[in-house]
Design an enzyme around this catalytic site. Structure first.
Site, PDB file in Angstrom:
ATOM      1  N   HIS A   4      41.222  25.085  37.309  1.00 12.44           N
ATOM      2  CA  HIS A   4      42.350  26.194  37.214  1.00 12.44           C
ATOM      3  C   HIS A   4      43.111  25.754  35.929  1.00 12.44           C
ATOM      4  O   HIS A   4      44.294  26.544  35.884  1.00 12.44           O
ATOM      5  CB  HIS A   4      43.265  26.041  38.322  1.00 12.44           C
TER       6      HIS A   4
ATOM      7  N   GLY B  90      43.150  39.888  50.390  1.00 19.03           N
ATOM      8  CA  GLY B  90      42.188  40.430  49.659  1.00 19.03           C
ATOM      9  C   GLY B  90      42.345  42.029  49.370  1.00 19.03           C
ATOM     10  O   GLY B  90      41.336  42.505  48.991  1.00 19.03           O
TER      11      GLY B  90
END
Ligand SMILES: Nc1ncnc2c1ncn2[C@@H]1O[C@H](COP(=O)(O)OS(=O)(=O)O)[C@@H](OP(=O)(O)O)[C@H]1O
Length: 301
Positions: free
Chosen positions: A117, A260
């Site tokens: 990340h 999502g």
């Protein structure tokens, strides 16, 4: 951040996190906040010497941009193309590894699936020297913030977000784990023409997963049949991945696979916050290639 199966070392850390104060959960390294438990300083220090390989499969994403989605997709691509099934439940984030785990990574056979990340400038230099293929997943900043907000409130390893307004201010000023969304985007802007870097957005993946599975496979040098592409796409919808998340991510499954969707920001941002984000996006990313790729007007306005 990523998950793992039940009873892993990551879950032990989650238990430890429950005894820590929010202040103890993050620390600063080179000006950026990181999770004390997941990416302590010794992890970040030992990364400097990490040796990448030309055939590593590297995936990088700012938090909450679709990392776990792509880990699932890439694992399936590797299995379909090579016949080798990855048994690893450990998240492939290099900043989670530490000296001990890194030794195992060094000895692991190719191709290794690795991730981060981290800001592009903080990825070990050898990834660029070896010309490792790096897939970067990005997502519109408004939905990224919303996803990060919910994650902070349900992942014990991170400081709780407290209120939406508090988290909004922290995100806007880059005072969140792994640092500023805008700094990450500007870091990748410098690499938009690098043939070893491919940027795909969460929104593009939502729009046409099959086409992006084709593009990602060929970027990494794998060749899939059309039937394999369709199989992977079917198994990688939000619904399918959420359903199998307890085996892939243990009891954090519902946390990693929350909603999502594109556009959940509309349920969180005040008109003033939305406008301020528009202004900051314009100031920092208007006219950039990564800004155009993010298609801000379509997804955030
Ligand atoms: N298959 C699939 N399709 C669509 N969206 C998906 C999928 N898998 C994960 N997600 C969503 O991705 C968000 C989590 O991002 P990351 O995996 O990058 O999070 S992390 O930083 O690694 O913890 C998080 O977004 P939100 O639901 O908006 O919170 C996940 O739900």
């Amino acid at each position: 951040m990523s998950g793992e199966g039940p009873m892993g070392p990551l879950q032990a850390k989650m238990l430890k996190a429950k005894e820590m104060s929010d202040e103890e959960k993050v620390y600063r390294y080179n000006g950026v906040l990181y999770s004390t438990l997941l990416s302590p300083e010794e992890h970040l220090k030992c990364l400097e010497k990490m040796q990448a390989r030309e055939d590593d499969i590297m995936l990088v994403a700012y938090p909450k941009c679709g990392f776990n989605w792509m880990v699932g997709v890439i694992k399936k691509i590797i299995t379909a193309a090579t016949g080798v099934k990855s048994e690893s439940k450990l998240p492939p984030l290099i900043e989670f590894h530490g000296p001990e785990n890194l030794k195992n990574v060094e000895e692991a056979p190719s191709p290794r699936l690795l991730g981060a990340h981290l800001h592009p400038d903080n990825i070990p230099a050898s990834f660029y020297e070896k010309k490792t293929k790096i897939l970067v997943v990005f997502r519109n900043p408004k939905d990224t913030m919303v996803s990060f907000y919910h994650f902070s409130n349900s992942n014990p390893a991170l400081p709780s977000a407290k209120s939406w307004d508090t988290f909004y201010s922290q995100f806007m000023s880059g005072e969140v784990p792994w640092g500023s969304y805008f700094d990450h985007a500007l870091g990748w802007e410098k690499k938009m023409d690098d043939p070893n870097v491919m940027v795909v957005t969460y929104e593009e993946l939502k729009q046409d997963l099959s086409e992006n599975i084709r593009r990602i496979s060929s970027f990494y040098g794998f060749s899939l049949t059309e039937a394999q592409v369709q199989q992977i796409a079917d198994a990688s919808t939000f619904k399918a991945m959420k359903e199998s998340s307890s085996s892939s991510h243990g009891n954090m499954g519902n946390v990693f696979f929350r909603k999502g969707e594109v556009g959940d920001w509309k349920n969180h941002f005040t008109p003033e916050q939305s406008q301020e984000m528009d202004e900051v996006f314009n100031k920092r990313l208007a006219g950039t290639k990564i800004g155009a790729k993010l298609n801000y007007q379509a997804h955030c306005q």
